[in-house]
Design a protein around this motif. Structure first.
Motif, PDB file in Angstrom:
ATOM      1  N   ASN A 178      -7.309  18.272  28.201  1.00 30.76           N
ATOM      2  CA  ASN A 178      -7.763  17.071  27.502  1.00 30.76           C
ATOM      3  C   ASN A 178      -6.806  16.675  26.373  1.00 30.76           C
ATOM      4  O   ASN A 178      -6.180  17.537  25.745  1.00 30.76           O
ATOM      5  N   TYR A 179      -6.737  15.373  26.096  1.00 31.73           N
ATOM      6  CA  TYR A 179      -6.040  14.888  24.912  1.00 31.73           C
ATOM      7  C   TYR A 179      -6.842  13.718  24.345  1.00 31.73           C
ATOM      8  O   TYR A 179      -7.711  13.154  25.013  1.00 31.73           O
ATOM      9  N   GLY A 180      -6.547  13.382  23.086  1.00 32.57           N
ATOM     10  CA  GLY A 180      -7.250  12.284  22.439  1.00 32.57           C
ATOM     11  C   GLY A 180      -7.481  12.572  20.968  1.00 32.57           C
ATOM     12  O   GLY A 180      -6.953  13.546  20.420  1.00 32.57           O
ATOM     13  N   PRO A 181      -8.288  11.746  20.286  1.00 28.91           N
ATOM     14  CA  PRO A 181      -8.545  11.928  18.856  1.00 28.91           C
ATOM     15  C   PRO A 181      -9.346  13.200  18.568  1.00 28.91           C
ATOM     16  O   PRO A 181     -10.047  13.719  19.421  1.00 28.91           O
ATOM     17  N   ARG A 182      -9.202  13.691  17.338  1.00 30.77           N
ATOM     18  CA  ARG A 182     -10.016  14.777  16.791  1.00 30.77           C
ATOM     19  C   ARG A 182      -9.763  16.124  17.478  1.00 30.77           C
ATOM     20  O   ARG A 182     -10.647  16.973  17.500  1.00 30.77           O
ATOM     21  N   GLN A 183      -8.564  16.335  17.990  1.00 30.84           N
ATOM     22  CA  GLN A 183      -8.229  17.642  18.561  1.00 30.84           C
ATOM     23  C   GLN A 183      -7.491  18.470  17.517  1.00 30.84           C
ATOM     24  O   GLN A 183      -6.603  17.986  16.824  1.00 30.84           O
ATOM     25  N   HIS A 184      -7.847  19.751  17.413  1.00 30.58           N
ATOM     26  CA  HIS A 184      -7.269  20.637  16.404  1.00 30.58           C
ATOM     27  C   HIS A 184      -5.754  20.697  16.547  1.00 30.58           C
ATOM     28  O   HIS A 184      -5.216  20.703  17.652  1.00 30.58           O
ATOM     29  N   VAL A 185      -5.054  20.783  15.413  1.00 31.34           N
ATOM     30  CA  VAL A 185      -3.594  20.720  15.423  1.00 31.34           C
ATOM     31  C   VAL A 185      -2.935  21.973  15.994  1.00 31.34           C
ATOM     32  O   VAL A 185      -1.713  22.006  16.138  1.00 31.34           O
ATOM     33  N   GLU A 186      -3.696  23.009  16.351  1.00 27.50           N
ATOM     34  CA  GLU A 186      -3.095  24.150  17.035  1.00 27.50           C
ATOM     35  C   GLU A 186      -2.791  23.827  18.503  1.00 27.50           C
ATOM     36  O   GLU A 186      -1.996  24.498  19.145  1.00 27.50           O
ATOM     37  N   ALA A 303      -0.097   6.798  23.104  1.00 28.26           N
ATOM     38  CA  ALA A 303       0.183   5.882  21.997  1.00 28.26           C
ATOM     39  C   ALA A 303      -1.044   5.729  21.095  1.00 28.26           C
ATOM     40  O   ALA A 303      -0.933   5.746  19.860  1.00 28.26           O
ATOM     41  N   ALA A 304      -2.223   5.589  21.704  1.00 27.90           N
ATOM     42  CA  ALA A 304      -3.454   5.470  20.920  1.00 27.90           C
ATOM     43  C   ALA A 304      -3.752   6.760  20.169  1.00 27.90           C
ATOM     44  O   ALA A 304      -4.237   6.746  19.025  1.00 27.90           O
ATOM     45  N   THR A 305      -3.463   7.897  20.805  1.00 27.12           N
ATOM     46  CA  THR A 305      -3.682   9.195  20.158  1.00 27.12           C
ATOM     47  C   THR A 305      -2.755   9.371  18.966  1.00 27.12           C
ATOM     48  O   THR A 305      -3.172   9.848  17.899  1.00 27.12           O
ATOM     49  N   ILE A 306      -1.491   8.985  19.122  1.00 24.51           N
ATOM     50  CA  ILE A 306      -0.547   9.048  18.002  1.00 24.51           C
ATOM     51  C   ILE A 306      -1.046   8.204  16.844  1.00 24.51           C
ATOM     52  O   ILE A 306      -1.039   8.646  15.676  1.00 24.51           O
ATOM     53  N   ARG A 307      -1.508   6.990  17.125  1.00 26.99           N
ATOM     54  CA  ARG A 307      -2.016   6.118  16.055  1.00 26.99           C
ATOM     55  C   ARG A 307      -3.181   6.774  15.329  1.00 26.99           C
ATOM     56  O   ARG A 307      -3.281   6.677  14.095  1.00 26.99           O
TER      57      ARG A 307
END
Length: 332
Positions: A178-186, A303-307
């Motif tokens: 999975n990818y997207g917003p609110r994923q832990h930076v590890e 791109a949306a995830t980076i933003r």
């Protein structure tokens, strides 16, 4: 209106599912989360209070679990220790949460008859060769390669046994990365994004050619809701979105979209037991339940995830220093 209990709902995929429910159903939701380092209460701040309750607690706490099962119509079990690197350095929490925790929930489901959906991973199947034309299917034999994937495989088998032996009304889904917003930076993608934000070159294990099959978390959430609503009890469904990319390709896409040279990364020593390739065949989900992913363009999703990470530094910044310090100790 159902009353849903979501375990691990302050984590990345669990919190996405809660947001998805609030936007697409009238269900009320209770989140049970232990708030370990991977759980973030801030991920649920915008959830409507009139349909939401948060309970801080452990899925291994049988008394609390039984109380909550008595109050709900269905349970979706996201709570898990889920990072491969952490499982290699300290497997004990993975055994405790992924196996004992799942057992505790299944016993409550057996007592109450509450509908139960179990969230799992494609990593239980091991890996595929780079040139293998096949993909994982629901009949692929389990072949886990890490303490994380082996404990998730064990939890899947517990669910299957409780369905067959005790008639628990359960389904299982195994999803790709999975990818997207609110994923832990590890995790892989947010670590690369936040490193670039901080002016740090991304690092890739080995030669960077390991392949993962990526899916946006919102698509995972919509698939889980579809299975909860229409899935056949006792069945397993694989969730994917035809998103195969090498780790090198993912990093190059991130660098290019963030205005950096696409080769501005470093290769580091590969991790032990690093799976070569994951690939999901989600035909059953499509043909039997009519589900289709919405995010088919990986680059626009990234791109949306980076933003999101650029605009929400206050969410991820408190996690960053400790995460990088841990990686630094291992030279990664």
């Amino acid at each position: 209106m159902r009353r849903l209990l979501v375990t691990g709902g302050a984590g990345f995929i669990g919190s996405d599912f809660v947001h998805y429910l609030m936007s697409h159903t009238d269900d009320s939701v209770t989140v049970l989360d232990k708030l370990t380092y991977a759980g973030n209460r801030a991920s649920l701040e915008s959830v409507p209070a009139d349909r939401f309750r948060f309970v801080e607690g452990d899925i291994c706490d049988a008394v609390l679990v039984n109380e909550l099962f008595d109050e709900h119509d269905a349970v979706v079990h996201f709570a898990a220790e889920s990072h491969n690197d952490n499982s290699l350095s300290g497997p004990v929490p993975f055994v405790h949460t992924n196996l004992v925790g799942t057992f505790t929930l299944l016993e409550a489901a057996r007592r109450t008859g509450v509908r139960y959906h179990h969230i799992s991973t494609d990593e239980v199947y091991g890996d595929l060769e780079f040139d293998d034309p096949e993909r994982f299917t629901e009949s692929t034999p389990y072949n886990p390669s890490s303490p994380y994937s082996s404990t998730k495989a064990g939890s899947d088998l517990l669910v299957r046994a409780w369905v067959r032996s005790f008639g628990v009304a359960a389904t299982i889904s195994n999803c790709s990365n999975n990818y997207g917003p609110r994923q832990h930076v590890e995790k892989f993608i947010p670590r690369q994004i936040t490193n670039v934000i901080d002016g740090v070159r991304p690092r890739l294990y080995g030669d960077g050619l390991n392949v993962r099959d990526w899916i946006h978390a919102d698509d995972h959430s919509s698939a889980v809701l579809t299975i909860l609503d229409r899935g056949r009890i006792g069945d397993t469904y694989l969730i994917g979105a035809d998103g195969e990319k090498t780790n090198r390709q993912v990093v190059e896409i991130i660098l290019a979209q963030m205005g950096q040279s696409s080769d501005a990364y470093d290769l580091v020593t590969d991790r032990p037991g690093h799976d070569k390739r994951y690939a999901i065949d989600w035909t059953k989900l499509r043909t039997e339940l009519g589900w289709e992913p919405s995010f088919r363009d990986f680059e626009s999703g990234i791109a949306a995830t980076i933003r999101w990470y650029q605009e929400n530094e206050g969410w991820w910044r408190p996690q960053k220093a400790a995460t990088e310090a841990k990686y630094e100790l291992s030279g990664q």
